[in-house]
Design a protein around this motif. Structure first.
Motif, PDB file in Angstrom:
ATOM      1  N   LEU A   1     -10.883  32.370  47.698  1.00  0.00           N
ATOM      2  CA  LEU A   1     -12.133  33.132  47.735  1.00  0.00           C
ATOM      3  C   LEU A   1     -13.284  32.373  47.070  1.00  0.00           C
ATOM      4  CD1 LEU A   1     -10.540  36.556  46.800  1.00  0.00           C
ATOM      5  CD2 LEU A   1     -11.553  35.972  48.983  1.00  0.00           C
ATOM      6  N   ASP A   2     -13.041  31.118  46.721  1.00  0.00           N
ATOM      7  CA  ASP A   2     -14.050  30.302  46.055  1.00  0.00           C
ATOM      8  C   ASP A   2     -14.884  29.572  47.104  1.00  0.00           C
ATOM      9  OD1 ASP A   2     -15.540  28.510  44.606  1.00  0.00           O
ATOM     10  OD2 ASP A   2     -13.907  27.959  43.251  1.00  0.00           O
ATOM     11  N   ALA A   3     -16.142  29.969  47.247  1.00  0.00           N
ATOM     12  CA  ALA A   3     -17.003  29.372  48.266  1.00  0.00           C
ATOM     13  C   ALA A   3     -17.218  27.882  48.017  1.00  0.00           C
ATOM     14  CB  ALA A   3     -18.352  30.098  48.306  1.00  0.00           C
ATOM     15  N   GLU A   4     -17.226  27.477  46.741  1.00  0.00           N
ATOM     16  CA  GLU A   4     -17.412  26.050  46.450  1.00  0.00           C
ATOM     17  C   GLU A   4     -16.269  25.227  47.031  1.00  0.00           C
ATOM     18  OE1 GLU A   4     -18.957  24.935  42.449  1.00  0.00           O
ATOM     19  OE2 GLU A   4     -18.783  27.078  42.038  1.00  0.00           O
ATOM     20  N   GLN A   5     -15.056  25.780  46.965  1.00  0.00           N
ATOM     21  CA  GLN A   5     -13.896  25.067  47.510  1.00  0.00           C
ATOM     22  C   GLN A   5     -13.806  25.238  49.028  1.00  0.00           C
ATOM     23  OE1 GLN A   5     -10.139  25.203  45.443  1.00  0.00           O
ATOM     24  NE2 GLN A   5     -11.088  26.098  43.628  1.00  0.00           N
ATOM     25  N   ARG A   6     -14.162  26.419  49.505  1.00  0.00           N
ATOM     26  CA  ARG A   6     -14.030  26.686  50.943  1.00  0.00           C
ATOM     27  C   ARG A   6     -14.996  25.830  51.757  1.00  0.00           C
ATOM     28  NH1 ARG A   6     -14.179  32.817  53.224  1.00  0.00           N
ATOM     29  NH2 ARG A   6     -12.460  32.990  51.729  1.00  0.00           N
ATOM     30  N   PHE A   7     -16.229  25.705  51.275  1.00  0.00           N
ATOM     31  CA  PHE A   7     -17.258  25.015  52.064  1.00  0.00           C
ATOM     32  C   PHE A   7     -17.705  23.691  51.459  1.00  0.00           C
ATOM     33  CE2 PHE A   7     -17.870  29.640  52.556  1.00  0.00           C
ATOM     34  CZ  PHE A   7     -17.582  29.766  53.900  1.00  0.00           C
ATOM     35  N   GLY A   8     -17.534  23.525  50.166  1.00  0.00           N
ATOM     36  CA  GLY A   8     -18.077  22.352  49.493  1.00  0.00           C
ATOM     37  C   GLY A   8     -19.561  22.534  49.202  1.00  0.00           C
ATOM     38  N   VAL A   9     -20.007  22.000  48.089  1.00  0.00           N
ATOM     39  CA  VAL A   9     -21.432  22.068  47.732  1.00  0.00           C
ATOM     40  C   VAL A   9     -21.885  20.688  47.272  1.00  0.00           C
ATOM     41  CG1 VAL A   9     -21.428  24.510  47.090  1.00  0.00           C
ATOM     42  CG2 VAL A   9     -20.864  22.786  45.364  1.00  0.00           C
ATOM     43  N   PRO A  10     -23.197  20.415  47.352  1.00  0.00           N
ATOM     44  CA  PRO A  10     -23.681  19.082  46.954  1.00  0.00           C
ATOM     45  C   PRO A  10     -23.351  18.756  45.502  1.00  0.00           C
ATOM     46  CG  PRO A  10     -25.382  20.286  48.148  1.00  0.00           C
ATOM     47  CD  PRO A  10     -24.263  21.262  47.909  1.00  0.00           C
ATOM     48  N   GLY A  11     -23.526  19.725  44.613  1.00  0.00           N
ATOM     49  CA  GLY A  11     -23.188  19.501  43.201  1.00  0.00           C
ATOM     50  C   GLY A  11     -24.043  18.443  42.539  1.00  0.00           C
ATOM     51  N   VAL A  12     -25.282  18.321  42.977  1.00  0.00           N
ATOM     52  CA  VAL A  12     -26.171  17.291  42.414  1.00  0.00           C
ATOM     53  C   VAL A  12     -26.946  17.871  41.236  1.00  0.00           C
ATOM     54  CG1 VAL A  12     -28.136  15.771  42.896  1.00  0.00           C
ATOM     55  CG2 VAL A  12     -26.393  16.180  44.646  1.00  0.00           C
ATOM     56  N   ARG A  13     -27.012  17.109  40.147  1.00  0.00           N
ATOM     57  CA  ARG A  13     -27.787  17.571  38.998  1.00  0.00           C
ATOM     58  C   ARG A  13     -29.265  17.259  39.233  1.00  0.00           C
ATOM     59  NH1 ARG A  13     -29.543  15.881  33.802  1.00  0.00           N
ATOM     60  NH2 ARG A  13     -29.568  17.693  32.430  1.00  0.00           N
ATOM     61  N   ILE A  14     -30.109  18.269  39.068  1.00  0.00           N
ATOM     62  CA  ILE A  14     -31.544  18.116  39.291  1.00  0.00           C
ATOM     63  C   ILE A  14     -32.279  18.310  37.971  1.00  0.00           C
ATOM     64  CG2 ILE A  14     -33.536  18.975  40.587  1.00  0.00           C
ATOM     65  CD1 ILE A  14     -31.384  17.926  42.431  1.00  0.00           C
ATOM     66  N   ALA A  15     -33.131  17.360  37.651  1.00  0.00           N
ATOM     67  CA  ALA A  15     -33.913  17.490  36.411  1.00  0.00           C
ATOM     68  C   ALA A  15     -34.972  18.577  36.577  1.00  0.00           C
ATOM     69  CB  ALA A  15     -34.577  16.155  36.086  1.00  0.00           C
ATOM     70  N   ASP A  16     -35.269  19.278  35.504  1.00  0.00           N
ATOM     71  CA  ASP A  16     -36.311  20.309  35.544  1.00  0.00           C
ATOM     72  C   ASP A  16     -37.678  19.664  35.754  1.00  0.00           C
ATOM     73  OD1 ASP A  16     -34.529  22.364  35.105  1.00  0.00           O
ATOM     74  OD2 ASP A  16     -34.690  22.216  32.927  1.00  0.00           O
ATOM     75  N   PRO A  17     -38.634  20.426  36.304  1.00  0.00           N
ATOM     76  CA  PRO A  17     -39.994  19.890  36.440  1.00  0.00           C
ATOM     77  C   PRO A  17     -40.530  19.457  35.077  1.00  0.00           C
ATOM     78  CG  PRO A  17     -39.782  22.004  37.576  1.00  0.00           C
ATOM     79  CD  PRO A  17     -38.513  21.788  36.806  1.00  0.00           C
ATOM     80  N   LYS A  18     -41.256  18.335  35.067  1.00  0.00           N
ATOM     81  CA  LYS A  18     -41.705  17.779  33.785  1.00  0.00           C
ATOM     82  C   LYS A  18     -42.609  18.731  33.017  1.00  0.00           C
ATOM     83  CE  LYS A  18     -41.226  12.861  34.731  1.00  0.00           C
ATOM     84  NZ  LYS A  18     -41.894  11.615  35.104  1.00  0.00           N
ATOM     85  N   ALA A  19     -43.442  19.485  33.759  1.00  0.00           N
ATOM     86  CA  ALA A  19     -44.386  20.364  33.080  1.00  0.00           C
ATOM     87  C   ALA A  19     -43.707  21.564  32.439  1.00  0.00           C
ATOM     88  CB  ALA A  19     -45.437  20.855  34.078  1.00  0.00           C
TER      89      ALA A  19
END
Lengths: 371, 78
Positions: free
Chosen positions: A297-315
């Motif tokens: 029932l885990d959507a991350e395992q069922r479909f896969g996700v990018p899992g990319v870390r995104i930095a917060d906006p600088k401001a």
């Protein structure tokens, strides 16, 4: 409203404010953190900080799950929401949380089938009504909300609802508190503990705060007198030289919590080794994922996700606001580039976020008189 | 987000998740077989609530969060 008016009584409020004034030591500065976003909202809505002496400062904590979700997790959700044939469900406050390429609302505008739900059970109902579609629930929240997700997953498993799955972003309250207490740039004198999280986990998990860090904790309800009384109890402990976990919200919170809820959570979830918190970075064992028994029932395992870390906006200075290092109005973009209508940071998205609460209720009365 | 409350918001514009919201509801009827109860809040709004975590009885009160009762309440709960 039944039983509520007595917790909003102005006369009692003034009496409590007087007790607080009599308890504090002149010349000493007190910093008290309200952990929960619900308390932040009450404090601004009812002007509670205006009733406090000038040397009692309230610091807004990280207890708003929307405010602490990193942009990469939103991007993961949007990647799932935009898959063909998917119905993506989430709580309403998640809809406007910005990822690196927009919000769930933006994804909906681009054609994704994103729907707001009130409870995980509503998402399961949608799955049953649409057996030809994959229905994904974006789960978020502290221990108050996690049992509801767990029960829904148990139902889905028991009833064999094969087209339902969940992206689990549930977080736990103790690790971020420990991280805050370890933070060198923040000195706190006490904590207003989260009322409804404690309904589930009880008072015991907060015992490490007085035991290991010598700071008092008072678990509190959400009415204005609840919050004022909790502040008075914290200051009383300090004045008496005591340091313990007290429960101001005994009418709702049992000391041991809800054992059935803890059992179902233990069955359905397990701790993630680490999880990223906006502003606080990666914190070990601070979030939940589905246990092996519920991996289907885990959507991350069922479909896969990018899992990319995104930095917060600088401001954006949400991180410093979440840690209580700066006040909302001290952020460079507060009230100008960042407003509830066009939020840059998550603290402005949720009405319980410190910035949105302050924007809606407190920004006109910042300069209060010194009591 | 006070301008456009979604379904997860209560009448005051709170988010039930971030606000750690709990709504007191009176139990009108219990369906023990399905683990559900029909409940009513102070404004008379009714909802079906998951009751697996509490001992809900008709006429009693429960604290509801995200469609799930997480505590039973005594007479003086708010």
């Amino acid at each position: 409203m039944r039983f509520v008016d007595e917790f909003r009584d102005a006369e009692l409020g003034r009496a409590l404010a007087g007790q607080i004034l009599a308890t504090v030591e002149p010349g000493r500065h007190y910093k008290v953190m309200e952990v929960c976003g619900g308390h932040t909202h009450s404090i601004y809505k009812y002007g509670i900080d205006d009733l406090l002496p000038a040397n009692v400062e309230l610091v807004h904590g990280p207890g708003c799950p929307v405010c602490v979700i990193p942009m990469g997790r939103v991007d993961d959700g949007i990647a799932l929401a935009t898959r063909p044939g998917v119905i993506f469900t989430c709580f309403g406050d998640m809809m406007r949380v910005p990822g690196s390429e927009g919000t769930f609302l933006d994804a909906k505008a681009r054609g994704a089938d994103v729907r707001m739900v009130y409870s995980p059970l509503d998402a399961l109902r949608i799955a049953k009504e649409n057996p030809e579609r994959e229905v994904i629930f974006f789960a978020i929240g502290f221990e108050t909300t996690a049992p509801s997700t767990a029960l829904t997953l148990k139902r889905a498993k028991a009833e064999g609802v094969a087209n339902f799955s969940c992206v689990c972003n549930h977080v736990t309250i103790v690790p971020p508190l420990r991280a805050l207490l370890e933070s060198p740039d923040l000195r706190l004198d006490g904590f207003i503990g989260p009322g409804h999280v404690s309904t589930v986990v009880g008072a015991r998990p907060f015992g490490f705060i007085p035991a290991d860090y010598g700071r008092p904790v008072v678990i509190a309800g959400f009415e204005p007198l609840d919050v004022l009384q909790a502040i008075q109890m914290i200051l009383r402990q300090i004045a008496d030289g005591r340091c313990e976990v007290e429960n101001q919200y005994r009418r709702v919170v049992p000391y041991e919590g809800n054992l059935r809820a803890l059992e179902v959570m233990a069955e359905v979830f397990e701790l993630r080794p680490h999880f990223e918190w906006r502003g606080l970075g990666f914190i070990s064992q601070s979030a939940l994922r589905l246990s092996d028994a519920y991996a289907d029932l885990d959507a991350e395992q069922r479909f896969g996700v990018p899992g990319v870390r995104i930095a917060d906006p600088k401001a954006c200075q949400c991180g410093e606001v979440l840690k209580g290092v700066i006040k909302p109005w001290e952020c460079k973009v507060f009230g100008t580039a960042c407003t509830p209508e066009h939020a840059i940071g998550t603290c402005m998205v949720s009405p319980e976020g410190a910035c949105a609460a302050y924007y809606n209720y407190g920004r006109f009365a910042r300069e209060r008189e010194v009591v | 987000m006070s301008d456009a409350p979604g379904p997860c918001f209560d009448l005051a514009g709170h988010c039930i998740t971030c606000g750690d919201e709990g709504v007191e509801m009176r139990v009108l009827g219990v369906d023990a077989a399905r683990g559900l109860a029909l409940c009513e809040d102070a404004q008379g709004k009714r909802a079906t609530v998951e009751i697996a975590l509490v001992d809900a009885v008709a006429g009693g009160s429960v604290l509801v969060h995200a469609g799930t009762a997480i505590a039973t309440l005594g007479e003086r709960a708010a």
